[in-house]
Scaffold this active site. Structure first.
Site, PDB file in Angstrom:
ATOM      1  N   ASN A   1       0.766  -1.162  -0.035  1.00  0.00           N
ATOM      2  CA  ASN A   1      -0.162  -0.133   0.126  1.00  0.00           C
ATOM      3  C   ASN A   1       0.894   1.321   0.029  1.00  0.00           C
ATOM      4  OD1 ASN A   1       0.838   0.177   2.423  1.00  0.00           O
ATOM      5  ND2 ASN A   1      -0.851  -0.053   3.648  1.00  0.00           N
TER       6      ASN A   1
ATOM      7  N   ASP B   1      -3.937  -2.823  -0.117  1.00  0.00           N
ATOM      8  CA  ASP B   1      -3.963  -3.125   1.343  1.00  0.00           C
ATOM      9  C   ASP B   1      -4.514  -4.193   1.839  1.00  0.00           C
ATOM     10  OD1 ASP B   1      -4.722  -2.367   4.116  1.00  0.00           O
ATOM     11  OD2 ASP B   1      -4.178  -0.322   3.516  1.00  0.00           O
TER      12      ASP B   1
ATOM     13  N   THR C   1       9.986 -11.559  14.327  1.00  0.00           N
ATOM     14  CA  THR C   1      10.602 -10.595  14.840  1.00  0.00           C
ATOM     15  C   THR C   1      11.439 -11.331  16.354  1.00  0.00           C
ATOM     16  OG1 THR C   1      11.047  -8.318  15.915  1.00  0.00           O
ATOM     17  CG2 THR C   1       9.003  -9.089  15.820  1.00  0.00           C
TER      18      THR C   1
ATOM     19  N   TYR D   1       3.684  -4.183  19.263  1.00  0.00           N
ATOM     20  CA  TYR D   1       4.394  -4.726  18.026  1.00  0.00           C
ATOM     21  C   TYR D   1       4.910  -6.127  17.982  1.00  0.00           C
ATOM     22  CZ  TYR D   1       8.086  -5.587  14.699  1.00  0.00           C
ATOM     23  OH  TYR D   1       8.827  -5.806  13.751  1.00  0.00           O
TER      24      TYR D   1
ATOM     25  N   ASN E   1      18.392  -7.731  14.301  1.00  0.00           N
ATOM     26  CA  ASN E   1      18.700  -6.304  13.771  1.00  0.00           C
ATOM     27  C   ASN E   1      18.980  -6.401  12.017  1.00  0.00           C
ATOM     28  OD1 ASN E   1      18.259  -6.060  16.663  1.00  0.00           O
ATOM     29  ND2 ASN E   1      18.662  -3.702  16.160  1.00  0.00           N
TER      30      ASN E   1
ATOM     31  N   ILE F   1      22.759   8.532  21.839  1.00  0.00           N
ATOM     32  CA  ILE F   1      23.015   7.212  22.330  1.00  0.00           C
ATOM     33  C   ILE F   1      21.891   7.010  23.634  1.00  0.00           C
ATOM     34  CG2 ILE F   1      24.447   5.702  23.633  1.00  0.00           C
ATOM     35  CD1 ILE F   1      26.830   6.712  22.165  1.00  0.00           C
TER      36      ILE F   1
ATOM     37  N   ARG G   1      16.357   4.476  26.065  1.00  0.00           N
ATOM     38  CA  ARG G   1      14.801   4.540  25.515  1.00  0.00           C
ATOM     39  C   ARG G   1      13.776   3.376  26.104  1.00  0.00           C
ATOM     40  NH1 ARG G   1      15.324   3.360  18.994  1.00  0.00           N
ATOM     41  NH2 ARG G   1      15.261   1.128  19.749  1.00  0.00           N
TER      42      ARG G   1
HETATM   43  N1  UFG Z   1      19.642   3.668  19.364  1.00  0.00           N
HETATM   44  C1  UFG Z   1      20.419   4.761  19.737  1.00  0.00           C
HETATM   45  N2  UFG Z   1      20.225   5.985  19.098  1.00  0.00           N
HETATM   46  C2  UFG Z   1      19.516   5.845  18.132  1.00  0.00           C
HETATM   47  C3  UFG Z   1      18.746   4.919  17.679  1.00  0.00           C
HETATM   48  C4  UFG Z   1      18.933   3.612  18.296  1.00  0.00           C
HETATM   49  O1  UFG Z   1      21.073   4.665  20.896  1.00  0.00           O
HETATM   50  O2  UFG Z   1      19.144   7.119  17.356  1.00  0.00           O
HETATM   51  C5  UFG Z   1      20.143   2.424  20.086  1.00  0.00           C
HETATM   52  C6  UFG Z   1      18.604   1.860  20.565  1.00  0.00           C
HETATM   53  O3  UFG Z   1      18.281   2.291  21.808  1.00  0.00           O
HETATM   54  C7  UFG Z   1      19.121   0.287  20.721  1.00  0.00           C
HETATM   55  C8  UFG Z   1      19.897   0.123  19.588  1.00  0.00           C
HETATM   56  O4  UFG Z   1      20.496   1.400  19.175  1.00  0.00           O
HETATM   57  O5  UFG Z   1      19.530  -0.033  21.924  1.00  0.00           O
HETATM   58  C9  UFG Z   1      19.333  -0.425  18.217  1.00  0.00           C
HETATM   59  O6  UFG Z   1      18.121   0.416  17.934  1.00  0.00           O
HETATM   60  P1  UFG Z   1      17.398   0.117  16.709  1.00  0.00           P
HETATM   61  O7  UFG Z   1      16.226   0.972  16.811  1.00  0.00           O
HETATM   62  O8  UFG Z   1      18.189   0.316  15.416  1.00  0.00           O
HETATM   63  O9  UFG Z   1      16.996  -1.346  16.810  1.00  0.00           O
HETATM   64  P2  UFG Z   1      15.998  -2.214  17.786  1.00  0.00           P
HETATM   65  O10 UFG Z   1      17.111  -3.120  18.485  1.00  0.00           O
HETATM   66  O11 UFG Z   1      15.290  -1.078  18.819  1.00  0.00           O
HETATM   67  O12 UFG Z   1      14.888  -2.785  16.884  1.00  0.00           O
HETATM   68  C10 UFG Z   1      15.149  -3.996  16.262  1.00  0.00           C
HETATM   69  C11 UFG Z   1      14.273  -4.023  14.824  1.00  0.00           C
HETATM   70  C12 UFG Z   1      12.751  -3.749  15.396  1.00  0.00           C
HETATM   71  C13 UFG Z   1      12.560  -4.835  16.312  1.00  0.00           C
HETATM   72  C14 UFG Z   1      13.403  -4.673  17.559  1.00  0.00           C
HETATM   73  C15 UFG Z   1      13.165  -5.672  18.489  1.00  0.00           C
HETATM   74  O13 UFG Z   1      14.736  -2.812  14.210  1.00  0.00           O
HETATM   75  O14 UFG Z   1      12.056  -3.746  14.172  1.00  0.00           O
HETATM   76  O15 UFG Z   1      14.660  -4.901  16.904  1.00  0.00           O
HETATM   77  O16 UFG Z   1      13.494  -5.349  19.845  1.00  0.00           O
HETATM   78  F1  UFG Z   1      11.127  -4.792  16.712  1.00  0.00           F
END
Ligand code: UFG
Length: 323
Positions: A32, A51, A117, A141, A170, A205, A276
């Site tokens: 979509n 969709d 995931t 999610y 990831n 970070i 976060r």
């Molecule tokens: N982080 C930062 N700064 C940023 C972005 C991310 O420090 O600007 C940190 C986050 O806090 C995390 C790590 O980098 O510790 C990785 O973050 P991402 O957002 O790149 O990835 P995630 O591990 O949060 O997410 C991934 C997938 C999601 C999935 C998730 C499961 O991208 O789709 O794992 O926890 F749902």
């Protein structure tokens, strides 16, 4: 094979489509374009703008494609957004997914490969995370993806639809042609590379007080081309199964920043911020099961190699897909 790909205009979908086409499969993309991009559609594929929430449109597209199998990438995938708008996640990922299974049943398509995931595991009691650990999501999610995994079991038992659920850790990196461009970019690597490109002053970070060697979160970054290879193997497998998909290696946020500095030759300014919400300290996959059963081994074990491919793509596409 003729493959019907939902979400084939998105980041992971576009690269998997490219690899399937390279292997001689025929592909129909159903998207979509809410998250995907028209220019991320491989020109060798057929494209249907549609969709998942529109069941009759979906049935028409699926039967028109004459598909032998479905690959299901289409989903909303922002953890943070799911914590403020759970309805969007249950509607699109669960109701949309159920329509897809209903349409498959109606059209007699008996094979699906699903993008699940590691978020279905929540905060794991240990790492590496293998398939025997309990799945206890900590956000809507992850819950929506787990709900779809559970539906798969019943459509298999009752309607004989075989499935392979791949729980990505990831996803990172790019192919030469397709890469990562989210309209809202929350992922670490593209945000660090935006600093290297001069599009952002600094990268945050999130959290420096985790119980990890350098205090920042550790993730298992897997190259998108290795992910695509796992999809190809899953397509050829007759048995229903769920597999965790990562390299088994862990890289911290600071190590990602350091790797981006090495690869780009630029100094990356960082800003240390509080944690976060919803981030587990360490997520590392055990992919022994898929290695044993399907013979999958990741080719890209070095984070620098993964980031090199992402950087090459971002340099060529500084404004992403431009839409
Ligand atoms: N982080 C930062 N700064 C940023 C972005 C991310 O420090 O600007 C940190 C986050 O806090 C995390 C790590 O980098 O510790 C990785 O973050 P991402 O957002 O790149 O990835 P995630 O591990 O949060 O997410 C991934 C997938 C999601 C999935 C998730 C499961 O991208 O789709 O794992 O926890 F749902």
């Amino acid at each position: 094979m003729r493959i019907f790909v939902t979400g084939g205009a998105g980041y992971i979908g576009s690269v998997c489509v490219e690899q399937m086409l390279n292997s001689g499969h025929e592909v129909t993309i159903f998207d979509n374009l809410s998250e995907g991009h028209r220019s991320a559609v491989d020109p060798r594929a057929s494209f249907v703008l549609g969709d998942l929430k529109d069941l009759s449109g979906l049935v028409a597209a699926l039967s028109g494609a004459g598909a032998d199998a479905v690959m299901h990438f289409a989903a909303n995938a922002l953890v943070g957004e799911s914590m403020t708008n759970p309805t969007k996640y249950f509607r699109n990922n669960v109701t949309g997914g159920m329509h897809l299974l209903e349409a498959m049943h109606e059209c007699g398509v008996r094979k699906i490969v699903f993008s699940s995931t590691c978020a279905t595991f929540g905060t794991p009691e240990r790492v590496p995370i293998d398939e025997t650990l309990p799945q206890l999501p900590i956000n809507p999610y992850g819950e929506s993806k787990l709900m779809f995994e559970k539906m798969l079991r019943w459509y298999d038992e009752i309607h004989g639809i075989r499935y392979v659920a791949l729980r990505y850790f990831n996803a990172a990196g790019a192919s030469e042609r397709f890469g990562e461009d989210h309209r809202i970019e929350t992922h670490l690597i593209p945000n660090v590379l935006k600093v290297a490109l001069g599009q952002k002053d600094e990268v945050s970070i999130f959290g420096t007080d985790y119980e990890t060697p350098d205090g920042t979160c550790v993730r298992d970054y897997i190259h998108i081309l290795d992910l695509a290879q796992a999809h190809m193997l899953a397509l050829g497998s007759e048995r229903s199964a769920k597999y965790n998909l990562g390299t088994g290696g862990g890289t911290s946020v600071r190590e990602i920043v350091a790797s981006c500095e090495r690869v780009t030759g630029k100094k990356i300014k960082v800003s240390e911020q509080p944690r976060r919400p919803g981030d587990p300290a360490r997520l590392i996959a055990s992919s022994d099961r898929i290695h044993r059963e399907l013979g999958w081994t990741p080719k890209y074990q070095s984070i620098d190699q993964i980031i090199e491919s992402a950087w090459a793509w971002h340099v060529k596409h500084p404004n992403g897909y431009g839409d």
